[in-house]
Scaffold this motif. Structure first.
Motif, mmCIF file in Angstrom:
data_model
loop_
_atom_site.group_PDB
_atom_site.id
_atom_site.type_symbol
_atom_site.label_atom_id
_atom_site.label_comp_id
_atom_site.label_asym_id
_atom_site.label_seq_id
_atom_site.Cartn_x
_atom_site.Cartn_y
_atom_site.Cartn_z
ATOM 1 N N THR A 245 48.127 42.438 88.733
ATOM 2 C CA THR A 245 49.513 42.929 88.832
ATOM 3 C C THR A 245 50.203 42.677 87.499
ATOM 4 O OG1 THR A 245 49.580 42.388 91.187
ATOM 5 C CG2 THR A 245 51.687 42.750 90.082
ATOM 6 N N LEU A 246 50.942 43.669 87.014
ATOM 7 C CA LEU A 246 51.644 43.525 85.738
ATOM 8 C C LEU A 246 52.983 42.829 85.965
ATOM 9 C CD1 LEU A 246 51.001 44.413 82.795
ATOM 10 C CD2 LEU A 246 52.717 46.193 83.103
ATOM 11 N N ALA A 255 49.537 39.779 82.896
ATOM 12 C CA ALA A 255 48.781 40.261 84.055
ATOM 13 C C ALA A 255 48.468 39.072 84.947
ATOM 14 C CB ALA A 255 47.492 40.936 83.609
ATOM 15 N N VAL A 287 42.752 45.534 84.827
ATOM 16 C CA VAL A 287 42.708 44.834 83.544
ATOM 17 C C VAL A 287 41.296 44.949 82.973
ATOM 18 C CG1 VAL A 287 43.130 42.650 82.367
ATOM 19 C CG2 VAL A 287 44.443 43.224 84.428
ATOM 20 N N LEU A 355 44.571 48.115 79.738
ATOM 21 C CA LEU A 355 44.996 48.268 81.127
ATOM 22 C C LEU A 355 44.779 49.704 81.576
ATOM 23 C CD1 LEU A 355 48.423 46.361 80.961
ATOM 24 C CD2 LEU A 355 46.223 45.443 81.732
#
Length: 365
Positions: A245-246, A255, A287, A355
């Motif tokens: 998740t960013l 991340a 990622v 990404l």
């Protein structure tokens, strides 16, 4: 000047579409590698350039001239086949000069060209032998010599090293690279071997399902793959693609990745445009981390603690396998730094981390 222009080329066999509007342009002196697995359309495209396959749509231009309807002999190309395609009853010398003889080139000129090619490829001592008396590597050199004496505008190589053993493949890669440097010719080379692509090419076209996924310099394809398919196809071991998740805090892009049996890990220092960071903040991302971007941490911040499942020593380095984000991940580390069954702190070099969008699997820029 572009030596070869492939403009929206299509190939269909009935309802089966093998090539889907492929467009590639390469300049004089380029070494283009068509890279992809069996069935991706790379050999079909090469055969269409050579005139051995008809074109269903689009144009192929060599030195600015449309060659769609020209026979192979009129395209100013020379092809080196996987099977060598040597005449078994002819000597090496006769094989090399056969095409010149058919075209009516004078005997003295043929002899001079054969000698020059033989000297370049170090096969002068083989000129009076028959193909049955040669090794696989020697036969490949003869096939290359036959192509060289034609002095074509474009060389085409169709998986020329696939029949050779590992040591010979390495040797012949060097010979082909040396040949390209000496002659400065334009080459289109088909292979499924990513090492050949990375070591030989000035430009690589990665193909899948009749579509060019990425066309770029080899290092760019490796460092910034256009999508997850390219990321996983180029590189050995392949790039790790890890769900995460960013998170964005001011100018900091991070991340967050789940770690098996441990708290989530945060990888900070990710380079991403402000627009992309804003669009993906708080959203799932994939990622992309090459195995060599991991290192054993020496107390620096931002480390990830993982449990090593498997260790595979290769000699110059060690491959360590563990779980991150619910997927299997591989790190390339120096020898004897980790052991299976132990907890290890790893750092990540984020300078080349990439990404991908989970929905499209395309690179986030």
């Amino acid at each position: 000047m572009s030596t070869l222009e492939i403009d929206r080329v299509r190939k269909s066999y009935g309802s089966l579409e093998v090539l889907k509007e492929v467009s590639i342009s390469i300049d004089t002196g380029d070494f283009l590698v068509l890279l992809g697995p069996s069935g991706c359309g790379k050999s079909t495209l090469l055969n269409m350039i050579a005139g051995l396959e008809t074109i269903s749509g689009g144009e192929i231009r060599i030195a600015g001239r449309v060659v769609n309807d020209l026979s192979p002999k009129d395209r100013d190309i020379a092809m080196v086949f996987q099977s060598y395609a040597l005449y078994p009853t002819m000597t090496v010398s006769q094989n090399i000069q056969f095409g010149m003889k058919i075209r009516g080139v004078p005997k003295a000129e043929r002899a001079k060209a054969v000698q020059a090619a033989a000297d370049m490829l170090q096969i002068t001592h083989l000129l009076e032998r028959k193909p049955s008396q040669l090794s696989g590597g020697q036969r490949q050199r003869v096939a290359m010599g036959r192509a060289i004496v034609r002095q074509p505008r474009l060389f085409l190589f169709d998986e020329p090293l696939s029949n050779l053993d590992a040591k010979l493949r390495v040797d012949m890669r060097t010979e082909i690279k040396r040949l390209h440097a000496r002659l400065g010719t334009t080459i289109v080379y088909v292979t499924h071997d990513q090492i050949e692509a990375m070591t030989l090419a000035t430009r690589v076209a990665v193909m899948k399902g009749g579509v060019v996924q990425q066309l770029d310099e080899p290092q760019t394809v490796y460092d910034r793959p256009a999508n997850v398919y390219v990321a996983r196809f180029v590189g050995s071991p392949s790039m790790n693609v890890i769900p995460g998740t960013l998170r964005v805090e001011g100018d900091k892009v991070m991340a967050v990745i789940e770690v098996q049996n441990r708290p989530p890990a945060t990888i900070s220092g990710i380079g991403l445009s402000r627009d992309a960071a804003a669009r993906y903040a708080g959203r799932p991302v994939l990622v992309g981390i090459r195995p060599e971007l991991f290192s054993v941490a020496n107390g620096q911040p931002g480390t990830i603690t993982v449990d090593i499942d498997v260790v595979e020593p290769t000699g110059p380095d060690t491959l360590a396998v563990f779980q991150l984000g619910g997927v299997e991940v591989t790190a390339r580390l120096p020898p004897k730094q980790v052991e299976a069954g132990t907890a290890t702190m790893l750092a990540v070099d984020t300078s080349k981390l990439v990404l991908f969008d989970p929905a499209t699997e395309n690179l986030i820029k």
